[in-house]
Design a protein around this motif. Structure first.
Motif, PDB file in Angstrom:
ATOM      1  N   SER A   1       0.856  -1.186   0.000  1.00  0.00           N
ATOM      2  CA  SER A   1       0.000   0.000   0.000  1.00  0.00           C
ATOM      3  C   SER A   1       0.887   1.229   0.000  1.00  0.00           C
ATOM      4  O   SER A   1       1.675   1.428   0.922  1.00  0.00           O
TER       5      SER A   1
ATOM      6  N   LEU B   1       0.089   4.293   0.408  1.00  0.00           N
ATOM      7  CA  LEU B   1      -0.330   5.297   1.378  1.00  0.00           C
ATOM      8  C   LEU B   1      -1.021   4.663   2.572  1.00  0.00           C
ATOM      9  O   LEU B   1      -0.555   4.749   3.692  1.00  0.00           O
ATOM     10  N   SER B   2      -2.156   3.999   2.315  1.00  0.00           N
ATOM     11  CA  SER B   2      -2.897   3.325   3.376  1.00  0.00           C
ATOM     12  C   SER B   2      -3.808   2.286   2.736  1.00  0.00           C
ATOM     13  O   SER B   2      -4.132   2.381   1.549  1.00  0.00           O
ATOM     14  N   PRO B   3      -4.261   1.291   3.496  1.00  0.00           N
ATOM     15  CA  PRO B   3      -5.198   0.313   2.941  1.00  0.00           C
ATOM     16  C   PRO B   3      -6.483   0.956   2.415  1.00  0.00           C
ATOM     17  O   PRO B   3      -7.026   0.516   1.408  1.00  0.00           O
ATOM     18  N   ALA B   4      -6.960   2.000   3.110  1.00  0.00           N
ATOM     19  CA  ALA B   4      -8.188   2.668   2.669  1.00  0.00           C
ATOM     20  C   ALA B   4      -7.998   3.320   1.301  1.00  0.00           C
ATOM     21  O   ALA B   4      -8.877   3.235   0.434  1.00  0.00           O
TER      22      ALA B   4
ATOM     23  N   GLN C   1      -5.824   2.440  -0.971  1.00  0.00           N
ATOM     24  CA  GLN C   1      -5.692   1.345  -1.929  1.00  0.00           C
ATOM     25  C   GLN C   1      -7.058   0.807  -2.340  1.00  0.00           C
ATOM     26  O   GLN C   1      -7.329   0.560  -3.525  1.00  0.00           O
TER      27      GLN C   1
ATOM     28  N   GLU D   1     -15.231   3.752   5.921  1.00  0.00           N
ATOM     29  CA  GLU D   1     -14.306   4.428   6.832  1.00  0.00           C
ATOM     30  C   GLU D   1     -15.031   5.151   7.960  1.00  0.00           C
ATOM     31  O   GLU D   1     -14.528   5.234   9.086  1.00  0.00           O
TER      32      GLU D   1
END
Length: 298
Positions: free
Chosen positions: A84, A86-89, A91, A132
């Protein structure tokens, strides 16, 4: 009489006078224009969102290989990548936007929001936003109504069609719609919602429509992903109290002016941009020959 969505200034004034949130003006407009009840309109929004979610699921679980072969399960590759950036979210956001748009490119069922060419943006954005922030489907329906109101005004003041205004009119408009929905869902006020739209338009201004081989695949699919990221970026900026400086209605005036001055080869004609590269033209020739052979076989 309901508000007719000619500009953002009027939308704000109407809602302040009526002492109602932005989405209620859209409901009133739909009730007058379509003769539907408030309940039917909200149910329609939730039904559309259900189709968006299904498109994401389809794109991430089924084979997404287009006839041209330019689309080849890219969403799954992004979603399943162990790295990832940046972050999983983030992605997941990118993968979901790609997935829904790949379904469109593979002739699946999507919601044109506002067009089929931009059909991955609202699904990717709202699905990820809901996950989220643990939002209800009802809250997402409100955000979709806000997005619809934004689209109504863009259609009046500029364009939603790539053939008229370039890709700024399609993925740019969808990103602006999504950004407005994000800000509303997270408690932003009217000015913050409209600042998000203005900032997004500024970021997407001038984007050309240059589909390789005339197909809404390359570079359209990846633009759905990047536009989704811009939607969140603009929402974050607006919710932090930054102003778009140029009022949103003037941003749309600029969008209209740029679209009008854009040469025809950059308006969905496949005569310029990525479509005019050596590889783009080679793909176009291959796809055309393929289509002729398929017709001959029939």
């Amino acid at each position: 009489m309901s508000f007719l969505f000619k500009d953002f200034t009027g939308w704000k004034a109407y809602c302040e006078t009526q002492e109602q949130p932005l989405f209620e003006a859209v409901i009133a407009y739909e009730m007058q224009q379509k003769g539907r009840s408030r309940t039917e309109i909200l149910q329609g929004m939730e039904a559309a969102y259900s189709v968006m979610r299904q498109a994401i699921h389809t794109g991430l679980t089924e084979d997404m290989t287009s006839v041209s072969k330019m689309i080849n399960n890219g969403a799954k590759k992004v979603y399943n990548n162990k790295l990832s950036v940046l972050s999983p979210a983030f992605q997941k956001l990118i993968a979901r936007a790609l997935a829904a748009k790949e379904v469109n490119s593979c002739m699946g069922r999507v919601v044109a929001a506002p067009t089929a060419g931009a059909s991955g943006i609202l699904p990717g954005v709202f699905y990820t936003l809901q996950e989220e922030h643990e939002l209800t489907d009802g809250q997402i329906a409100e955000s979709m109504l806000i997005a619809a109101g934004v689209a109504l005004i863009i259609e009046q003041k500029a364009s939603l069609a790539g053939a008229v205004g370039g890709c700024q009119a399609e993925t740019g408009s969808a990103a602006a719609m999504a950004s407005a929905g994000i800000v509303h869902a997270l408690g932003g006020d009217i000015d913050q919602v409209f600042n998000a739209v203005g900032i997004t338009i500024q970021c997407m201004l001038g984007l050309v429509c240059d589909p390789v081989a005339g197909l809404v695949e390359v570079p359209c699919v990846v633009r759905n992903a990047s536009a989704s990221a811009i939607a969140f970026s603009s929402a974050q900026i607006a919710l932090s109290g930054m102003d778009s400086i140029i009022p949103v209605d003037e941003c749309l005036d600029a969008m209209h002016e740029v679209g009008q001055s854009m040469e025809s080869r950059y308006k969905e004609t496949a005569l310029g941009g990525m479509a005019a590269t050596a590889t783009g033209m080679a793909i176009s020739k291959r796809v055309l020959i393929q289509d002729i052979e398929m017709l001959s076989d029939e």
